[in-house]
Design a protein around this motif. Sequence first.
Motif, PDB file in Angstrom:
ATOM      1  N   ILE A 393       0.936  -1.197   0.017  1.00  0.00           N
ATOM      2  CA  ILE A 393      -0.061   0.033   0.027  1.00  0.00           C
ATOM      3  C   ILE A 393       0.946   1.288   0.218  1.00  0.00           C
ATOM      4  CG2 ILE A 393      -1.888   1.343   1.439  1.00  0.00           C
ATOM      5  CD1 ILE A 393      -2.588  -1.418   2.264  1.00  0.00           C
ATOM      6  N   LEU A 394       1.887   1.478   0.967  1.00  0.00           N
ATOM      7  CA  LEU A 394       2.896   2.275   1.045  1.00  0.00           C
ATOM      8  C   LEU A 394       3.569   2.571  -0.470  1.00  0.00           C
ATOM      9  CD1 LEU A 394       4.177   1.788   4.589  1.00  0.00           C
ATOM     10  CD2 LEU A 394       2.567   3.735   3.864  1.00  0.00           C
ATOM     11  N   ARG A 395       3.919   1.566  -1.159  1.00  0.00           N
ATOM     12  CA  ARG A 395       4.685   1.792  -2.320  1.00  0.00           C
ATOM     13  C   ARG A 395       3.863   2.205  -3.233  1.00  0.00           C
ATOM     14  NH1 ARG A 395       8.145  -3.535  -3.261  1.00  0.00           N
ATOM     15  NH2 ARG A 395       7.018  -4.424  -1.577  1.00  0.00           N
ATOM     16  N   THR A 396       2.678   1.889  -3.289  1.00  0.00           N
ATOM     17  CA  THR A 396       1.657   2.291  -4.398  1.00  0.00           C
ATOM     18  C   THR A 396       1.201   3.799  -4.234  1.00  0.00           C
ATOM     19  OG1 THR A 396       0.772  -0.030  -4.656  1.00  0.00           O
ATOM     20  CG2 THR A 396      -0.619   1.852  -5.294  1.00  0.00           C
ATOM     21  N   ILE A 397       1.024   4.191  -3.189  1.00  0.00           N
ATOM     22  CA  ILE A 397       0.430   5.386  -2.854  1.00  0.00           C
ATOM     23  C   ILE A 397       1.312   6.622  -2.469  1.00  0.00           C
ATOM     24  CG2 ILE A 397      -1.271   6.836  -1.381  1.00  0.00           C
ATOM     25  CD1 ILE A 397      -2.845   4.336  -1.142  1.00  0.00           C
ATOM     26  N   VAL A 398       2.451   6.290  -1.646  1.00  0.00           N
ATOM     27  CA  VAL A 398       3.477   7.472  -1.230  1.00  0.00           C
ATOM     28  C   VAL A 398       3.931   8.115  -2.378  1.00  0.00           C
ATOM     29  CG1 VAL A 398       5.344   7.800   0.177  1.00  0.00           C
ATOM     30  CG2 VAL A 398       3.632   6.464   1.018  1.00  0.00           C
ATOM     31  N   PRO A 399       4.662   7.390  -3.535  1.00  0.00           N
ATOM     32  CA  PRO A 399       5.093   8.362  -4.448  1.00  0.00           C
ATOM     33  C   PRO A 399       4.345   9.191  -5.239  1.00  0.00           C
ATOM     34  CG  PRO A 399       5.787   5.818  -4.461  1.00  0.00           C
ATOM     35  CD  PRO A 399       4.823   6.253  -3.613  1.00  0.00           C
ATOM     36  N   ARG A 400       3.028   8.864  -5.129  1.00  0.00           N
ATOM     37  CA  ARG A 400       2.146   9.561  -6.183  1.00  0.00           C
ATOM     38  C   ARG A 400       1.495  10.967  -5.212  1.00  0.00           C
ATOM     39  NH1 ARG A 400      -1.722   5.071  -8.507  1.00  0.00           N
ATOM     40  NH2 ARG A 400      -2.699   6.970  -9.536  1.00  0.00           N
ATOM     41  N   LEU A 401       1.447  10.850  -3.965  1.00  0.00           N
ATOM     42  CA  LEU A 401       0.752  11.825  -3.296  1.00  0.00           C
ATOM     43  C   LEU A 401       1.093  11.981  -1.991  1.00  0.00           C
ATOM     44  CD1 LEU A 401      -1.792  10.382  -1.441  1.00  0.00           C
ATOM     45  CD2 LEU A 401      -2.917  10.711  -3.589  1.00  0.00           C
ATOM     46  N   ALA A 402       1.251  13.294  -1.384  1.00  0.00           N
ATOM     47  CA  ALA A 402       1.405  13.596   0.114  1.00  0.00           C
ATOM     48  C   ALA A 402       0.108  13.763   0.589  1.00  0.00           C
ATOM     49  CB  ALA A 402       2.310  14.893   0.270  1.00  0.00           C
ATOM     50  N   LEU A 403       0.126  13.291   2.031  1.00  0.00           N
ATOM     51  CA  LEU A 403      -1.071  13.698   2.931  1.00  0.00           C
ATOM     52  C   LEU A 403      -0.712  14.678   3.829  1.00  0.00           C
ATOM     53  CD1 LEU A 403      -2.425  10.164   3.482  1.00  0.00           C
ATOM     54  CD2 LEU A 403      -3.368  12.094   2.107  1.00  0.00           C
ATOM     55  N   GLN A 404      -1.136  16.048   3.688  1.00  0.00           N
ATOM     56  CA  GLN A 404      -0.936  17.103   4.636  1.00  0.00           C
ATOM     57  C   GLN A 404      -1.656  17.084   5.981  1.00  0.00           C
ATOM     58  OE1 GLN A 404       1.793  18.829   4.078  1.00  0.00           O
ATOM     59  NE2 GLN A 404       2.200  17.789   2.356  1.00  0.00           N
ATOM     60  N   PRO A 405      -1.434  17.693   7.119  1.00  0.00           N
ATOM     61  CA  PRO A 405      -2.249  17.932   8.282  1.00  0.00           C
ATOM     62  C   PRO A 405      -3.434  18.751   7.918  1.00  0.00           C
ATOM     63  CG  PRO A 405       0.182  18.668   8.741  1.00  0.00           C
ATOM     64  CD  PRO A 405      -0.002  18.227   7.389  1.00  0.00           C
ATOM     65  N   SER A 406      -4.538  18.414   8.525  1.00  0.00           N
ATOM     66  CA  SER A 406      -5.798  18.892   8.324  1.00  0.00           C
ATOM     67  C   SER A 406      -6.220  19.895   9.307  1.00  0.00           C
ATOM     68  CB  SER A 406      -6.952  17.692   8.502  1.00  0.00           C
ATOM     69  OG  SER A 406      -7.073  17.328  10.078  1.00  0.00           O
ATOM     70  N   GLY A 407      -5.375  20.182  10.381  1.00  0.00           N
ATOM     71  CA  GLY A 407      -5.695  20.945  11.466  1.00  0.00           C
ATOM     72  C   GLY A 407      -6.650  20.444  12.562  1.00  0.00           C
ATOM     73  N   ASP A 408      -7.132  19.222  12.463  1.00  0.00           N
ATOM     74  CA  ASP A 408      -8.125  18.706  13.597  1.00  0.00           C
ATOM     75  C   ASP A 408      -7.052  18.418  14.713  1.00  0.00           C
ATOM     76  OD1 ASP A 408     -10.306  18.601  11.683  1.00  0.00           O
ATOM     77  OD2 ASP A 408      -9.850  16.483  11.073  1.00  0.00           O
ATOM     78  N   PRO A 409      -7.477  18.211  16.061  1.00  0.00           N
ATOM     79  CA  PRO A 409      -6.879  17.924  17.089  1.00  0.00           C
ATOM     80  C   PRO A 409      -6.657  16.320  17.158  1.00  0.00           C
ATOM     81  CG  PRO A 409      -9.094  18.339  17.616  1.00  0.00           C
ATOM     82  CD  PRO A 409      -8.970  18.679  16.100  1.00  0.00           C
ATOM     83  N   PHE A 410      -5.498  16.249  17.832  1.00  0.00           N
ATOM     84  CA  PHE A 410      -5.270  14.654  17.923  1.00  0.00           C
ATOM     85  C   PHE A 410      -6.280  14.034  18.430  1.00  0.00           C
ATOM     86  CE2 PHE A 410      -3.018  11.102  19.465  1.00  0.00           C
ATOM     87  CZ  PHE A 410      -1.802  10.770  18.565  1.00  0.00           C
ATOM     88  N   PRO A 411      -6.633  12.797  17.952  1.00  0.00           N
ATOM     89  CA  PRO A 411      -7.655  12.180  18.299  1.00  0.00           C
ATOM     90  C   PRO A 411      -7.502  11.352  19.563  1.00  0.00           C
ATOM     91  CG  PRO A 411      -6.712  10.978  16.493  1.00  0.00           C
ATOM     92  CD  PRO A 411      -5.916  12.377  16.643  1.00  0.00           C
ATOM     93  N   ASP A 412      -8.689  11.261  20.567  1.00  0.00           N
ATOM     94  CA  ASP A 412      -8.528  10.485  21.789  1.00  0.00           C
ATOM     95  C   ASP A 412      -8.294   9.057  21.272  1.00  0.00           C
ATOM     96  OD1 ASP A 412      -9.270  12.903  23.188  1.00  0.00           O
ATOM     97  OD2 ASP A 412     -11.203  12.474  23.298  1.00  0.00           O
TER      98      ASP A 412
END
Length: 442
Positions: A393-412
Amino acid sequence: MTRTIETLGQSLSLDDPFFPAHLSERLLSFVRLFRECGDVFPVRLPGSAGEAIAVCHPDLAAHILVRKYQSYRKGQGYGQMRLLLGNGVITLDGDRWRQQRRILQPVYARAQAAERLPALAELPNELATSWLSAADRGEFVDVTRDVSQLTFSLIMTLLCGDDYQRIRGTAMEDRFSRIATSSDRDLDFVHSFAMPVRATLFDWIERRVENGETHNDLLHVLIAARDPRTGLPMAEEQILDECLTFIVAGVETTATTLSWLWYYLAQSPEAELALLAELARGSESFALGSSVAQLPYIRQVVYETMRLFPPVWVYPRIALEDDLLNGVPVRAGANVLIVTYLIHRHPDFWNEPQRFCPDRFAGDAMSPAFLPFSLGPRRCSGEDYSLALMDMILRTIVPRLALQPSGDPFPDLVAEINLRPARSIRLRPQRRVTQPARSDDD
């Protein structure tokens, strides 16, 4: 100056080794007792008048899980799991467990995972395409939901092949998905969702056995498996229980880890760049055996995520005979809890244990204070499949896009049978414009 936050009436430092402080009350009580009492302390079991002994040191974990594993059996929590999974290898004990372990070892061997994974590459590609579309629209993505659904589809395709494809998009697929991903698995849930799923799986097994059908999936391998001592196959009901075990355990471990992993990559640009650089150098093959050697940083990122948030945060056991744990007497029948979450953050074994640092897993040496798949004879038999799926999964997705923070608080954190975020992790996808340059030393 050290920053603090208030949680459940107690002030905790943001530099605390057990940060995040967004812990469930149950897990927070373990943290408090560990600070006060050390590596062994009594805890009250929920819904019970009795006490248990919690252990938080890797030597004690090895004592229970490896050196004296025959002196302990599965403890509190596995009865609830048995309602859902039946008598699969996770919930069994004693001679029946030893028999099932013998039968299943070749089924879940690394070679099986390496052989079957390449055919599944299109499924993570579909998720990458969906996230790229969300990036173009400037939308957030629900990483927890999407990765859970992807992992569920991968596990079901691995296990049931054509039979799963025939129920995709139907109400029955939704029931299977709820079984794999829901955190509310009480008796009503078992009757509403587990019973129809068990009936459908049993029909598939019975039909295949009666007709002598051949399929290229793990269910076929389970049906064909034989006890190496007796030469006998598993009963159809036992095959059913092992199928449900593979679905539930496989989806929860893999999806929860990937959700946390992407959260931390979004907060850790240096780790993300190191991962990208490795992917740019690495092989395109999905062969499990070669990926570990050629792409070690993937494994470091996965392991560090599982250190911080082990999917199984506690291993409950019941002592079958009197024992002694760090000078504390344990009577036969006593409940013992091996608290993985605290072992993975034990300050005697981890430098800055609250920090996400994949480099701590560089090299071949493995810390004795790392046990996300348990230890000893009862170490998780699906470990290779889980790690291989995350690699792919990581090898398929990571080279194609980044995931940036949403600003949501850390989840409980919710600490039930598994450790999971109380709400979905949302991130903002972004197309990658260029690949990281290769250095002259590559």
